[in-house]
Structure formats: C-alpha cells, structure tokens
Design a protein around this motif. Structure first.
Motif, short mmCIF file in Angstrom:
data_model
loop_
_atom_site.label_atom_id
_atom_site.label_comp_id
_atom_site.label_asym_id
_atom_site.label_seq_id
_atom_site.Cartn_x
_atom_site.Cartn_y
_atom_site.Cartn_z
N THR A 85 -4.57 -4.93 -0.04
CA THR A 85 -4.31 -4.28 1.25
C THR A 85 -3.51 -5.20 2.16
O THR A 85 -2.67 -4.74 2.94
N GLY A 93 -13.29 7.23 0.58
CA GLY A 93 -11.91 7.28 0.10
C GLY A 93 -11.33 8.68 0.09
O GLY A 93 -10.27 8.91 -0.51
N THR A 116 -8.09 1.63 4.68
CA THR A 116 -8.30 1.52 3.24
C THR A 116 -9.06 0.24 2.90
O THR A 116 -9.94 0.23 2.03
N GLN A 124 -4.53 6.16 -1.42
CA GLN A 124 -5.60 6.32 -0.43
C GLN A 124 -5.08 6.14 0.99
O GLN A 124 -5.57 6.77 1.93
N ALA A 125 -4.06 5.28 1.15
CA ALA A 125 -3.60 4.93 2.50
C ALA A 125 -2.63 5.94 3.09
O ALA A 125 -2.65 6.15 4.32
#
Length: 437
Positions: free
Chosen positions: A311, A156, A287, A14-15
């Motif tokens: 995270t 997301g 994120t 996702q990041a």
C-alpha cells in the motif's frame, strides 16, 4: 472467511472503488454550491458554507464509527471469527443510531454554541441556522452509515461501499435541485436534501448487509462486556484523535482569516487541490486499514509488513503523479477557479507548498491507515495531540513570515504526525506473532 490475497493487483482492485467513491465527495459540495449559488442569494450561499463547517465538525467527531469499525471488523475477519464480524456490524449500527438520536436531542444547545463560536453575521447566520437544523435530522442515519461503511471496508467490500456512496450523492443532488429550485426553500432545502439522502443511504446500506443482521438474535454475544468495553476504548481514542486534527485544520483556516480576505480566499482555492489528493490517497490508506487488520487478526507479521509495503508503494506512486499534475496544471486550475488578480497572485505564490504536500503528507496518511487497521487508538490519539500542539507552536513562531509561515506550519504538521506515528510502529510490529518457520 476467505483470506484477501496480498498482491499488487488485489490491492489496486480493492482501492480503486474507494478512490472513485472519495472523488465524488467534493462533487456533492460542488452541487450544493451550484444549486444555491444559481439562486443569486449570496447570504444563503455563505450560510451553507458556514453550516457545512459546523456540521462537519460535529458529525466527523464521530468518525471513529467508520475508522474503528474498519479495524475491528478486519481483525475479526482475519481471525476467521464470523460471529464476531457480524456482531460488530450490529453494535456499530446501535451506537451510530443512539449517538445520532442524542445529537438531535441536544441540538437546541449545540446550535447556539456553534454559532456563538463561528458567527458569520446576521444575514449569514439567518440562512445557516435552518440549514444546520435540517442536517441534524439526518444525524442518526449519517452516523449509522459511518458504521456500515467501516464494516464494508473492513471486509474489503469496497464496491458495495462505492455503491452506497453513489446512491447517497445522487439522491442528495436530485433533492437539492427539487427543494431549492422548485420549492424555493433556500439553504434549508439543501440541508433537508442531504438529510433525506443520508436516510436513503441507510436504508440501502441495511439492504446490503441484511444477511449479517442475524447477530441480533445472539444477545449474549452482542452485549459481551469485554467486547463492548474494547469498542468504546478504541473509539474514544480515535474520537480524541479526530477532534485534535479538526482543531488543527480549524486553526489553519483561522490563520488565513487573520491575514485577510485575499489570503483566506487563496488558501481556500489551494486546499481544494490538497483535498482531492487526500481523497484519492485515501483509497490506499483505507485499503491499508483493511489489510493490516486482516494480518493482525491472523497473527501474521509477514502479511502485516507486506501490506504496509504494497500500500505504501501505491501511495508514493500516486503522490508523485499528483505532484507532477499540480506542477503542470496548478496555475491553470487557479485561473479557472478565481478571477480576482490578488487572490490569483497569492495562490500562485503558495502553489509550491501544494506541489510538495502529496509526497510530504503520504507517510502520515499511510500510517494513519496502518494504525486504524491495527485499532491502535492510543498511538493515534497521542500522535494527533502531539502533532497538533507542535503545529500550533510552529504557526505561532512563524507568524512574522505571513502566509508563507502558515503553509510551512501546515506542511510541518504532516511531518510531525508521521514521525509521531512512526515512533509507535516498532511496538506495533513486535506485538504481532512472527510467521512460523
């Protein structure tokens, strides 16, 4: 809506599009600088720099449209409320377009005020004014794109957000070259190129989210008073937070200018590294916004704490790598960017602060993401105000220390913000239901 898995692999998946998209942001400024710089018009180049400062302050005062949208969308998605998720998109677009239209209407008052506060001299102002006026034409699109980006990040959908960023940057670069090198429109051409790129990004963004615009038909849900009141309450607090931080960095720039051209130039060179690190770490902070919002929407304290921990691990690891890279290549980067011996020496002397800043700043950047995802606007607002006041007091106290004092104060500002936000964290955790046994 399907739940986002909370694994290291999914966090990184996702990041990375956010990280890639964020690293292209400085490239836009680089293209703007190169296109106008190659004309040999120093006043036009300075005008673009001054105009960009003005536009960034005005437009990013509405950055809540990105941040507030991410948190509220993630929470609605985490709660499985698809209707509210789609309604948030339409509300965000309506607010962004409306505020953008207001900015266009008020530009005749805003532009003179801005140039009164940030006068750059007759020649520079003459180039900056048409640039700023041109950028105002893109205000509705720019603010609406904030909302679309926030909505995509909340779900997301970071690859879609990356695609939107790339389209805007490519169009901006192409039109800059066309308007400046072919039509010879100077600084105004750079502004028009960016404004056109923002409208193009809005059209592409609307195409990406078109299936979710059916919420326009449900007027009762769209105009629910309680939900609209919450939208403005959260966003008002985030707006105050953003303005407080913008003022802090404006004070930092002014502190360097007070020390003279050499210190200011060295400061500008070093802030490029700080900016790049911040953009990269934003991948994990954004994120965190999404994952924290999903956890709160689903009422899961276990997911909330796991999202913060995972995270946080990535943020700290990335910050450590950044520290090592700056230590190894910082001097090389300074020598590549500037040739003036005085600026080089000043930047090299202050480089240790930049080396430490990624690790020191990580808690503040991460906690920003956590509280944005939680839509805890009051905590964000209060922490930003407190840290900005403490920063200014520190800078004033350390003025006898010269440039070193300026950088100590900036470094301390991140500690102040992390401590202030950290004080609100137990209360945030307490509000989320415990995982059932």
């Amino acid at each position: 809506m399907p739940a986002l898995p909370l694994t290291r692999r999914s966090i990184f998946a996702q990041a990375w599009p956010i990280m890639l998209g964020q690293t292209t942001v400085p490239l836009v400024g680089l293209v703007d600088t190169a296109v106008i710089g190659r004309t040999g018009d120093a006043a036009a180049l300075a005008g673009v720099a001054l105009g960009t400062t003005i536009i960034n302050f005005i437009f990013w005062s509405f950055g809540f449209l990105r941040m507030g949208m991410t948190g509220m969308t993630a929470q609605a998605a985490g709660a499985g409320d698809r209707a509210e998720t789609d309604a948030l998109l339409v509300r965000g677009l309506a607010v962004g377009l409306s505020f953008g239209a207001v900015l266009i209407a008020l530009q005749l008052a805003l532009i003179p005020i801005a140039f009164h506060l940030l006068a750059g001299g007759a020649d520079v102002d003459a180039s900056a004014r048409p640039y700023v006026a041109a950028r105002f034409l893109g205000a509705p699109a720019s603010l609406a794109v904030f909302a679309i980006n926030g909505w995509l990040l909340g779900l997301g959908r970071t690859r879609a957000a990356l695609a939107l960023q790339i389209v805007m940057n490519l169009v901006n670069a192409g039109l800059d070259i066309l308007f400046v090198w072919h039509f010879h429109w100077g600084a105004r051409g750079v502004g028009l190129g960016t404004a056109c790129a923002e409208w193009t990004a809005l059209l592409v963004g609307l195409a990406l989210v078109a299936p979710h615009l059916h919420a326009l038909k449900d007027r009762a849900s769209l105009f629910d008073r309680a939900k609209i009141r919450r939208l403005f309450a959260v966003n008002a607090d985030i707006m105050i937070r953003t303005v407080a931080l913008l003022l802090m960095f404006g004070w930092f720039t002014n502190a360097g200018a007070r020390m003279g051209a050499t210190t200011l130039a060295a400061q500008q060179v070093l802030m490029q590294a700080v900016g790049i690190v911040a953009f990269v770490l934003d991948g994990f902070a954004f994120t965190a916004e999404s994952r924290v919002g999903h956890a709160i929407g689903g009422g899961s304290r276990r997911d909330l704490t796991r999202a913060i921990r995972l995270t946080g691990e990535f943020c700290l690891a990335t910050a450590a790598i950044a520290c090592v890279l700056i230590a190894l290549f910082g001097r090389v980067g300074i020598d590549l960017l500037v040739t003036d011996p005085g600026v080089r020496a000043q930047a090299a002397a202050l480089l240790p602060f930049v080396m430490l800043l990624p690790l020191i700043g990580t808690p503040a950047w991460l906690l920003d993401g956590v509280f944005i995802g939680a839509t805890a606007g009051r905590a964000l607002r209060n922490a930003a105000i407190l840290s900005t006041v403490a920063y200014i007091a520190t800078d004033l106290a350390l003025r006898p220390w010269g440039a070193v004092g300026i950088w100590i104060a900036l470094t301390a500002s991140y500690v102040y913000r992390a401590v202030a936000l950290g004080a609100f964290l137990p209360g945030l955790l307490a509000k989320v239901a415990r995982e059932p046994a």
